[in-house]
Design a protein around this motif. Structure first.
Motif, mmCIF file in Angstrom:
data_model
loop_
_atom_site.group_PDB
_atom_site.id
_atom_site.type_symbol
_atom_site.label_atom_id
_atom_site.label_comp_id
_atom_site.label_asym_id
_atom_site.label_seq_id
_atom_site.Cartn_x
_atom_site.Cartn_y
_atom_site.Cartn_z
ATOM 1 N N PHE A 1 -34.258 27.785 -14.069
ATOM 2 C CA PHE A 1 -34.533 27.960 -12.461
ATOM 3 C C PHE A 1 -34.584 26.482 -11.966
ATOM 4 N N MET A 2 -35.152 25.527 -12.691
ATOM 5 C CA MET A 2 -35.428 24.297 -12.010
ATOM 6 C C MET A 2 -34.337 23.582 -11.815
ATOM 7 N N LEU A 3 -33.336 23.704 -12.909
ATOM 8 C CA LEU A 3 -31.873 23.079 -12.916
ATOM 9 C C LEU A 3 -31.295 23.566 -11.498
ATOM 10 N N THR A 4 -31.430 24.984 -11.382
ATOM 11 C CA THR A 4 -30.697 25.534 -10.327
ATOM 12 C C THR A 4 -31.006 25.255 -8.995
ATOM 13 N N LEU A 5 -32.505 25.411 -8.850
ATOM 14 C CA LEU A 5 -33.337 24.919 -7.720
ATOM 15 C C LEU A 5 -33.035 23.338 -7.198
ATOM 16 N N ASN A 6 -33.168 22.470 -8.313
ATOM 17 C CA ASN A 6 -33.036 21.178 -7.933
ATOM 18 C C ASN A 6 -31.511 20.906 -7.579
ATOM 19 N N ARG B 1 -37.377 14.020 -7.984
ATOM 20 C CA ARG B 1 -38.020 14.402 -8.886
ATOM 21 C C ARG B 1 -39.594 14.689 -8.472
ATOM 22 N N ALA B 2 -40.107 13.862 -7.735
ATOM 23 C CA ALA B 2 -41.631 13.833 -7.378
ATOM 24 C C ALA B 2 -41.675 15.366 -6.433
ATOM 25 N N GLU B 3 -40.835 15.831 -5.742
ATOM 26 C CA GLU B 3 -40.772 16.845 -4.713
ATOM 27 C C GLU B 3 -40.697 17.943 -5.535
ATOM 28 N N LEU B 4 -39.844 18.016 -6.729
ATOM 29 C CA LEU B 4 -39.681 19.340 -7.561
ATOM 30 C C LEU B 4 -40.953 19.646 -8.432
ATOM 31 N N THR B 5 -41.523 18.505 -8.815
ATOM 32 C CA THR B 5 -42.898 18.520 -9.418
ATOM 33 C C THR B 5 -43.998 18.953 -8.735
ATOM 34 N N ASP B 6 -43.814 18.880 -7.319
ATOM 35 C CA ASP B 6 -45.176 19.072 -6.581
ATOM 36 C C ASP B 6 -45.131 20.318 -5.970
ATOM 37 N N LEU B 7 -43.903 21.067 -6.231
ATOM 38 C CA LEU B 7 -43.750 22.538 -5.712
ATOM 39 C C LEU B 7 -44.706 23.462 -6.444
ATOM 40 N N LEU B 8 -45.463 24.381 -5.505
ATOM 41 C CA LEU B 8 -46.287 25.348 -6.187
ATOM 42 C C LEU B 8 -45.534 26.598 -6.122
ATOM 43 N N VAL B 9 -45.859 27.889 -7.011
ATOM 44 C CA VAL B 9 -45.299 29.103 -6.843
ATOM 45 C C VAL B 9 -45.343 29.687 -5.152
ATOM 46 N N LYS B 10 -46.450 29.369 -4.781
ATOM 47 C CA LYS B 10 -46.565 29.723 -3.380
ATOM 48 C C LYS B 10 -45.481 29.188 -2.438
ATOM 49 N N HIS B 11 -44.804 28.007 -2.730
ATOM 50 C CA HIS B 11 -44.131 27.350 -1.942
ATOM 51 C C HIS B 11 -42.325 28.137 -1.919
ATOM 52 N N THR C 1 -40.658 25.575 0.709
ATOM 53 C CA THR C 1 -41.191 24.651 1.444
ATOM 54 C C THR C 1 -41.578 23.392 0.482
ATOM 55 N N THR C 2 -41.042 22.427 1.007
ATOM 56 C CA THR C 2 -41.445 21.033 0.461
ATOM 57 C C THR C 2 -42.702 20.579 1.180
ATOM 58 N N ALA C 3 -43.726 20.543 0.617
ATOM 59 C CA ALA C 3 -44.895 19.823 1.295
ATOM 60 C C ALA C 3 -44.899 18.577 1.590
ATOM 61 N N THR C 4 -44.787 17.713 1.005
ATOM 62 C CA THR C 4 -44.420 16.289 1.447
ATOM 63 C C THR C 4 -43.248 15.834 0.828
ATOM 64 N N SER C 5 -42.665 14.762 1.107
ATOM 65 C CA SER C 5 -41.562 13.926 0.615
ATOM 66 C C SER C 5 -41.444 12.408 0.924
ATOM 67 N N LYS C 6 -40.722 11.938 0.140
ATOM 68 C CA LYS C 6 -40.646 10.349 0.447
ATOM 69 C C LYS C 6 -40.258 9.839 1.938
ATOM 70 N N LEU D 1 -44.914 24.863 -10.196
ATOM 71 C CA LEU D 1 -43.643 25.968 -10.190
ATOM 72 C C LEU D 1 -43.285 25.653 -11.666
ATOM 73 N N HIS D 2 -43.290 24.339 -12.037
ATOM 74 C CA HIS D 2 -42.640 23.874 -13.203
ATOM 75 C C HIS D 2 -43.579 24.150 -14.476
ATOM 76 N N SER D 3 -44.845 24.382 -14.337
ATOM 77 C CA SER D 3 -45.810 24.641 -15.390
ATOM 78 C C SER D 3 -45.507 25.569 -16.524
ATOM 79 N N PRO D 4 -45.230 25.066 -17.822
ATOM 80 C CA PRO D 4 -45.138 26.064 -18.952
ATOM 81 C C PRO D 4 -46.570 26.635 -19.227
#
Length: 168
Positions: free
Chosen positions: A84-89, A96-106, A117-122, A161-164
């Protein structure tokens, strides 16, 4: 007298006067900026003469994505997450930072794609965030992979979103 000199060096941060026009203006410890400015001017001239283009790495192509995704064992929770992470990215071109900041609710799963929804980005100076619709495609099956990962990672608290660790 050596003690007075050492105390003076400690008082100004251990830096000695580097000379140059800024030293006389009361900016002790700073290097002479004229050398740096000259190098920047020279670099700008060379850059413009070379065409003024930034050399960037190639983006991930679909064949490479499919090859990477083949390595994910989607029968496991970690494999579902990785696929999922590969496909979403790939679909949203996240940093990378935007992807790791995503939550399931986003991530809102719709029948024909995802609303992410990307909360914040560079590049988001006002920190307003942005919402993008990512249409599903037959070759990457973004919606199926999102459903598989979100069903694994559901919990009562917002989790990355990425948390195992959110997987059972």
């Amino acid at each position: 007298m050596a003690g007075a000199r050492e105390r003076a060096a400690v008082a100004d941060g251990g830096q000695e006067d580097c000379g140059g026009p800024d030293a006389d203006a009361g900016h002790r410890g700073r290097p002479d900026p004229t050398r740096v400015r000259g190098k920047i001017r020279l670099w700008r001239q060379e850059w413009a003469a070379a065409g003024g283009e930034v050399d960037r790495a190639a983006a991930l192509t679909l064949p490479h994505l499919l090859k990477c995704r083949k390595q994910c064992d989607e029968s496991t929770n970690i494999g579902k997450r990785d696929a999922f992470m590969l496909t979403l990215n790939y679909s949203n071109l996240h940093r990378r930072a935007e992807l790791t900041d995503l939550l399931v609710k986003h991530v809102k799963i719709l029948p024909t794609g995802l609303l992410v929804t990307t909360a914040t980005s560079k590049m988001d100076r006002q920190a307003k965030g942005s919402t993008e619709f990512l249409a599903d495609r037959d070759d990457i099956r973004l919606v199926d992979r999102a459903k598989a990962w979100v069903s694994v990672s559901r919990s009562s608290t917002p989790t990355p979103l990425h948390s195992p660790s959110s997987a059972p």
